[in-house]
Design an enzyme around this catalytic site. Structure first.
Site, PDB file in Angstrom:
ATOM      1  N   ASP A 193       0.819  -1.217   0.000  1.00  0.00           N
ATOM      2  CA  ASP A 193       0.000   0.000   0.000  1.00  0.00           C
ATOM      3  C   ASP A 193       0.847   1.258   0.000  1.00  0.00           C
ATOM      4  OD1 ASP A 193      -2.385  -1.290   0.128  1.00  0.00           O
ATOM      5  OD2 ASP A 193      -2.664  -1.077   2.278  1.00  0.00           O
ATOM      6  N   TYR A 252       7.466  -9.791   6.402  1.00  0.00           N
ATOM      7  CA  TYR A 252       7.296  -8.363   6.666  1.00  0.00           C
ATOM      8  C   TYR A 252       7.854  -8.052   8.043  1.00  0.00           C
ATOM      9  CZ  TYR A 252       4.007  -7.554   2.774  1.00  0.00           C
ATOM     10  OH  TYR A 252       3.432  -7.417   1.530  1.00  0.00           O
TER      11      TYR A 252
END
EC number: 5.4.99.12
Length: 260
Positions: free
Chosen positions: A41, A105
């Site tokens: 994003d 992540y």
């Protein structure tokens, strides 16, 4: 600005647009399309993402070597904070998104910072400084254990255009919560700031799943939730069970690696 390609009428330009614009300058015979593994994003960073592409050169022109491709793309990407680190020839059935075995992540937290205006200038937009002082890390680690394994993560996803077609079941292979160092942090040790990293590894994640899990774990660390609430939230299977404030901001999130 996010990885995904944006249209010409949108204010932001995606990483994919820049990659394809750079590839056009290499004068391929057919327009090049990048297929990117992890579609981060806007506001999220990538230490290392992966993509695949097909290049058809004009008749009589030899195929690019890996080195030529890296240098050529990087030359045309120069003004942007995007760079090609490696290139490899792969089989024609390889797909950067669907062939990935796992994605890792990390989320960076800054603790002990009374107000976001006091975040060290070299760390701005690279971490989240939740209000309220230090966190109960042992409670967060207990809560994280309840997220490990295979679950229906409906509560921990935001809705987007893919939601109706995607299974909410994911397998979380790893969650670690460890102290970390900040950029130049030894120069401001007197400020009592602490950096922590939350690491998540799974084959794939749902839309905003990591940010929602981080926000919930921070709520546990602040004492607003107890570790056992994680199990209850999973069992609810309802994205509305998490308040909007439970989603961590994008700036602290980094795609660390994609494993094949």
């Amino acid at each position: 600005s996010g990885v995904m390609e944006t249209s010409s009428d949108q204010a932001t330009v995606g990483v994919q647009n820049y990659l394809e614009k750079a590839a056009e300058k290499l004068k391929p015979a057919v327009p090049i399309k990048f297929h990117i593994s992890s579609r981060t994003d806007a506001g999220v960073h990538a230490l290392c993402n992966a993509a695949h592409l097909d290049i058809q050169r004009p008749p009589g022109k030899p195929a690019f070597s890996e080195k030529q491709l890296i240098h050529g793309l990087n030359h045309h990407l120069k003004p942007e904070p995007i760079s090609i680190l490696n290139a490899h020839r792969v089989a024609s059935d390889f797909h950067a998104r669907f062939s990935a075995l796992s994605r890792t992540y990390i989320y960076r937290l800054l603790l002990g910072c009374p107000h976001h205006t006091e975040i060290p200038v070299f760390e701005r937009d690279l971490c989240w400084a939740p209000a309220g002082g230090l966190l109960d890390v042992p409670a967060m680690r207990d809560a994280a254990q309840l997220l490990l394994g295979t679950h229906d993560f409906s509560t921990f996803r935001s809705h987007n255009s893919e939601t109706p077609f995607q299974s909410p079941v994911r397998t979380l292979l790893q969650i670690d919560i460890q102290p970390s160092s900040g950029f130049l942090s030894h120069h401001y040790e007197h400020r009592g700031l602490e950096f922590w990293e939350l690491k998540f590894r799974s084959r794939s994640f749902l839309y905003r799943q990591v940010r929602r899990m981080v926000g919930t774990l921070v709520a546990v660390g602040q004492g607003r939730l107890r570790p056992h609430h994680i199990k209850e939230l999973l069992e609810m299977k309802d994205a509305r069970a998490l308040p909007p404030s439970a989603m961590a901001p994008p700036q602290g999130l980094f795609l660390k690696s994609v494993e094949y």
